[in-house]
Enzyme design. Structure first.
Site, PDB file in Angstrom:
ATOM      1  N   ASP A   1      46.399  37.060  36.369  1.00 38.00           N
ATOM      2  CA  ASP A   1      45.654  37.874  35.397  1.00 38.00           C
ATOM      3  C   ASP A   1      45.104  37.026  34.267  1.00 38.00           C
ATOM      4  O   ASP A   1      44.080  37.362  33.678  1.00 38.00           O
ATOM      5  CB  ASP A   1      46.559  38.984  34.872  1.00 38.00           C
TER       6      ASP A   1
ATOM      7  N   ARG B   1      41.854  48.688  38.936  1.00 41.80           N
ATOM      8  CA  ARG B   1      42.879  47.768  38.432  1.00 41.80           C
ATOM      9  C   ARG B   1      42.769  46.456  39.211  1.00 41.80           C
ATOM     10  O   ARG B   1      42.038  46.366  40.184  1.00 41.80           O
ATOM     11  CB  ARG B   1      44.281  48.390  38.574  1.00 41.80           C
ATOM     12  N   GLY B   2      43.553  45.463  38.760  1.00 43.19           N
ATOM     13  CA  GLY B   2      43.449  44.138  39.352  1.00 43.19           C
ATOM     14  C   GLY B   2      42.431  43.359  38.533  1.00 43.19           C
ATOM     15  O   GLY B   2      41.347  43.871  38.227  1.00 43.19           O
ATOM     16  N   ALA B   3      42.794  42.109  38.207  1.00 43.42           N
ATOM     17  CA  ALA B   3      42.010  41.346  37.230  1.00 43.42           C
ATOM     18  C   ALA B   3      40.507  41.327  37.518  1.00 43.42           C
ATOM     19  O   ALA B   3      39.687  41.608  36.638  1.00 43.42           O
ATOM     20  CB  ALA B   3      42.552  39.926  37.161  1.00 43.42           C
TER      21      ALA B   3
ATOM     22  N   ASN C   1      50.936  36.936  35.507  1.00 41.37           N
ATOM     23  CA  ASN C   1      50.650  37.791  36.664  1.00 41.37           C
ATOM     24  C   ASN C   1      51.619  38.973  36.590  1.00 41.37           C
ATOM     25  O   ASN C   1      52.470  39.051  35.691  1.00 41.37           O
ATOM     26  CB  ASN C   1      50.818  37.000  37.969  1.00 41.37           C
ATOM     27  N   LYS C   2      51.479  39.876  37.536  1.00 38.89           N
ATOM     28  CA  LYS C   2      52.277  41.109  37.523  1.00 38.89           C
ATOM     29  C   LYS C   2      53.763  40.842  37.329  1.00 38.89           C
ATOM     30  O   LYS C   2      54.307  39.887  37.904  1.00 38.89           O
ATOM     31  CB  LYS C   2      52.007  41.853  38.837  1.00 38.89           C
TER      32      LYS C   2
HETATM   33  O1  MRU Z   1      48.309  46.063  36.487  1.00 38.73           O
HETATM   34  P1  MRU Z   1      47.359  45.637  37.552  1.00 38.73           P
HETATM   35  O2  MRU Z   1      47.568  46.314  38.854  1.00 38.73           O
HETATM   36  O3  MRU Z   1      45.922  45.668  37.105  1.00 38.73           O
HETATM   37  O4  MRU Z   1      47.792  44.146  37.748  1.00 38.73           O
HETATM   38  C1  MRU Z   1      46.971  43.157  38.083  1.00 38.73           C
HETATM   39  C2  MRU Z   1      47.319  42.673  39.401  1.00 38.73           C
HETATM   40  O5  MRU Z   1      46.926  43.279  40.376  1.00 38.73           O
HETATM   41  C3  MRU Z   1      48.142  41.519  39.622  1.00 38.73           C
HETATM   42  O6  MRU Z   1      48.862  41.028  38.612  1.00 38.73           O
HETATM   43  C4  MRU Z   1      47.487  40.564  40.558  1.00 38.73           C
HETATM   44  O7  MRU Z   1      48.422  39.777  41.134  1.00 38.73           O
HETATM   45  C5  MRU Z   1      46.401  39.740  39.942  1.00 38.73           C
HETATM   46  S1  MRU Z   1      44.906  40.547  39.935  1.00 38.73           S
HETATM   47  C6  MRU Z   1      43.881  39.709  41.025  1.00 38.73           C
END
Ligand code: MRU
Length: 346
Positions: free
Chosen positions: A231, A51-53, A241-242
């Protein structure tokens, strides 16, 4: 980054197999998840094993390369274009997923063999981008800074280094005295589980705070700056973003606290005019209604944390309007969140 004595990246491939640090098990267990074909990699993206962009982007690139290697010669084009749709359907908000899938698909339509090389080079670029974001972002961190961050945009959210945490790592390496407030980030707890684990491994002083504690700490003057990841960034500087990022940004604006967004240029969706056009992923209500983790004996449990029978809503991201953002820190430099400055990054 190092885990114990070993150096790891979050996602890598060996031939047809894709390996990922299983983020659903962290920080309790450190396990490597193995995906033997592109559909298994898609499942890993959907279930947030990875996970994470940035890490999602790298995994998606590898999934596309796996599909190219799996595709039958007779039906090659059809197979890989179907696979591209499957990969793109896993998580709709992270721009890097679409970016990497497209890049590897285009290479793969010319040569299946080159697809893996392309996916690997995108993953390597991601590492380099994190390093550069770290260097640029560090220039904003003063000795003695108290920094709040949301979700996990550390090395686990990239292939390595991260986006929001990269400047923090750099500041620490240069001997700056810093303290990090990590928002717990309900419902999946990326801050409480992953960011806190990363910071502990790097010996960075930190505290996990409840998601609703940020504004109060800001009001008390306990936070000097906020750094988050992204994201998807629209061409006008609005940032997805989250979920929970927006309220931190609004509170920071109110209290005059700088709010920085960090992301590689590949997170910018130049075709997306503004945040209203960004598709926000809705995840399962179970993520809100239940929590998972080990009990005192270490056995894995899922427990109810809400009134049985109630419905729940679970938007996974929100959009922070550009007006609340102090600057966007990329591997190509730092820009204001304005259409012209963003366009210059192309
Ligand atoms: O749902 P996720 O954990 O994949 O969410 C993405 C993220 O981790 C965040 O939104 C983050 O701040 C950006 S990803 C580098």
């Amino acid at each position: 980054m190092k885990v114990g004595d070993n150096y790891y990246v979050t996602v890598w491939a060996d031939g047809q197999t894709v390996y990922m640090i299983d983020q659903t098990k962290l920080p309790y267990h450190f396990e490597i998840y193995q995906a033997e074909n592109y559909l298994q990699t898609c499942e890993a993206i959907k279930n947030m094993v990875v996970r994470g962009a940035g890490a999602i982007g790298a995994a998606a690139g590898y999934a596309m390369a796996q599909a190219c290697m799996e595709a039958p010669k007779t039906n090659y084009e059809r197979f890989i274009s179907r696979a591209r749709q499957d990969i793109e359907a896993t998580r709709p908000t992270a721009q890097n997923l679409f970016f990497a899938t497209k890049e590897v698909y285009e290479t793969g339509s010319r040569s299946a063999h080159k697809a893996l090389e392309k996916a690997r080079s995108l993953a390597e670029e991601n590492i380099d981008e994190g390093r550069k974001i770290g260097a640029y972002g560090n220039t904003f961190i003063k000795d003695g800074s108290n920094i709040e961050t949301h979700c996990n945009a550390g090395w686990l959210a990239f292939v390595d280094h991260g986006s929001a945490l990269a400047p923090i790592y750099q500041a620490k390496r240069e001997g700056k005295n810093i303290f990090v407030y990590a928002d717990e980030t309900r419902p999946r707890g990326q801050g409480a589980r992953l960011t806190a684990w990363e910071l502990k491994n790097e010996h960075i002083p930190h505290a996990i705070i409840a998601d609703n504690a940020g504004a109060w700490l800001m009001a008390q003057g306990k936070i000097d700056m906020i750094i988050v990841g992204a994201d998807r960034i629209a061409a006008n500087g609005d940032v997805a973003n989250k979920i929970g990022t927006l309220e931190k940004a609004v509170a920071a604006y109110h209290y005059g606290i700088p709010f920085y967004v960090t992301a590689p240029v590949s997170t910018i969706d130049f075709a997306c005019k503004n945040g209203r056009e960004i598709v926000i992923e809705e995840r399962a209500k179970e993520e809100v209604l239940f929590q998972e983790g080990p009990n005192a004996q270490g056995d894995w449990h899922k427990i109810s944390v809400s009134s049985p029978g109630s419905e729940a809503l679970n938007p996974a991201f929100d959009v922070t309007p550009a007006q609340y953002i102090s600057a966007i820190i990329t591997e190509k430099g730092v820009v204001d969140p304005t259409p012209s400055q963003i366009q210059n990054l192309k």
